[in-house]
Write an enzyme that holds these catalytic residues in place. Structure first.
Site, PDB file in Angstrom:
ATOM      1  N   CYS A  96       0.861  -1.186   0.000  1.00 32.84           N
ATOM      2  CA  CYS A  96       0.000   0.000   0.000  1.00 32.84           C
ATOM      3  C   CYS A  96       0.896   1.234   0.000  1.00 32.84           C
ATOM      4  O   CYS A  96       1.649   1.451   0.955  1.00 32.84           O
ATOM      5  CB  CYS A  96      -0.884  -0.014   1.246  1.00 32.84           C
ATOM      6  SG  CYS A  96      -1.898   1.455   1.430  1.00 32.84           S
ATOM      7  N   CYS A 210      -0.735   3.245  -6.599  1.00 36.04           N
ATOM      8  CA  CYS A 210      -1.684   2.664  -5.645  1.00 36.04           C
ATOM      9  C   CYS A 210      -1.841   1.227  -6.124  1.00 36.04           C
ATOM     10  O   CYS A 210      -2.055   0.989  -7.315  1.00 36.04           O
ATOM     11  CB  CYS A 210      -3.018   3.398  -5.677  1.00 36.04           C
ATOM     12  SG  CYS A 210      -4.361   2.516  -4.847  1.00 36.04           S
TER      13      CYS A 210
HETATM   14  N1  DGL Z   1      -3.879   0.218  -2.167  1.00 37.00           N
HETATM   15  C1  DGL Z   1      -3.603   1.437  -1.488  1.00 37.00           C
HETATM   16  C2  DGL Z   1      -2.334   2.095  -2.062  1.00 37.00           C
HETATM   17  O1  DGL Z   1      -1.471   1.447  -2.640  1.00 37.00           O
HETATM   18  C3  DGL Z   1      -4.628   2.505  -1.348  1.00 37.00           C
HETATM   19  C4  DGL Z   1      -6.085   2.396  -1.406  1.00 37.00           C
HETATM   20  C5  DGL Z   1      -6.766   3.204  -0.291  1.00 37.00           C
HETATM   21  O2  DGL Z   1      -7.039   4.407  -0.435  1.00 37.00           O
HETATM   22  O3  DGL Z   1      -6.979   2.575   0.756  1.00 37.00           O
HETATM   23  O4  DGL Z   1      -2.118   3.261  -1.912  1.00 37.00           O
END
Ligand code: DGL
Length: 294
Positions: A96, A210
């Site tokens: 993330c 993301c």
């Molecule tokens: N998958 C997460 C990232 O890589 C973000 C998604 C969210 O806003 O929770 O930033």
């Protein structure tokens, strides 16, 4: 500025820190706010086919992109306390960007296990672009981070970097994975600001900063106003895991690798989502209930 080691791996292949390699098949915890980390999980499984994998989604906190910085630090630390106590991982992948660009120093200070982060691939993008126009497609949290701005200052001098903070794309990616209809127009509206024309030049590299976004990559390619290189950091993250854990342990013949998904809410666990999770090798789903206190 602290630069994540993964960034070196992405850029120069010089990462060198080693950790004690467990003698048993390692347990790797792959963590995200939701389903985006699945794009990283696949690559980690390929790199470590004999590892015990736990995929943890803090779906009670999703989306992280809307949380304030102190709230996000506190949230990730408290969820990680529970997950580490429950799973005893040998290594944690923070799959993330929104969390990694903020919380890695606090996680490393709190826990004596290696954390591999996921941060915007700005240096590779700058190395790859010919037009000098690159775009970072990320959550509003990630584009606002000092960490991201520092990466741009350090590595993208001479480029015009467009930061696109999308409020909806992570949610659209989750909906698509759950088999819900997602309009082309909704996806296009989120990615369109990445495409910049300046003095006859056009954006030619977009970093998917993301982990949710690669879930929509085929549709984004079709909808894009012109061809660009899309950078998905998952392969570099898997390489970093391999560097830290050493050579892959292969699974004993005939024994399927154990993989488990843990959700902090589980309210969105529909039939189609369970089928999608099984497709990622996550047939066993458990709940570690942790409501988000606002
Ligand atoms: N998958 C997460 C990232 O890589 C973000 C998604 C969210 O806003 O929770 O930033």
């Amino acid at each position: 500025m602290q630069v994540d080691l993964m960034q070196f791996d992405l850029l120069a292949g010089t990462a060198s820190r080693t950790v004690a390699v467990p003698r048993h098949a390692p347990t790797i915890l792959v963590f995200d706010s939701g389903l985006g980390g699945l794009t990283v999980l696949s690559r980690v499984v390929q790199a470590q086919p004999g590892a015990h994998i736990v995929y943890a989604a803090d779906d009670a906190g999703f989306p992280y992109g809307r949380l304030g910085e102190q709230q996000l630090v506190d949230r990730v630390l408290s969820v990680m306390e529970r997950l580490v106590a429950r799973c005893h991982p040998d290594l944690v992948v923070i799959a993330c960007n929104t969390a990694s660009t903020l919380v890695l120093p606090a996680l490393r200070a709190r826990f004596a296990i290696p954390f591999v982060g996921t941060v915007p691939a700005i240096k590779p993008a700058a190395a790859m672009t010919k037009s000098r126009l690159i775009s970072v497609l990320a959550t509003p949290g990630t584009v606002a981070r000092d960490y991201t701005r520092d990466l741009i200052k350090s590595y993208a001098g001479g480029c015009e970097v467009t930061l696109v903070g999308s409020t909806r794309l992570a949610g659209l990616a989750e909906a698509a994975l759950k088999g819900e209809p997602v309009d082309d127009g909704a996806i296009l509206a989120e990615i369109d600001p990445c495409f910049v024309e300046r003095d006859g030049a056009r954006t030619d590299v977009v970093t998917l900063s993301c982990t949710h976004y690669p879930l929509l990559i085929e549709r984004m390619k079709l909808l894009a106003p012109w061809d660009v290189a899309w950078i998905d950091p998952a392969p570099a993250i898997a390489r970093r895991v391999e560097q830290l854990l050493g050579q892959a342990v292969s699974s004993p013949e005939g024994q399927p690798v154990q993989s488990t998904a843990i959700f902090t809410s589980g309210t969105g666990l529909t039939g189609p989502l369970r089928i999608a999770l099984a497709g990622y090798g996550l047939a066993s789903v458990e709940i570690e209930a942790m409501p988000l206190v606002q």
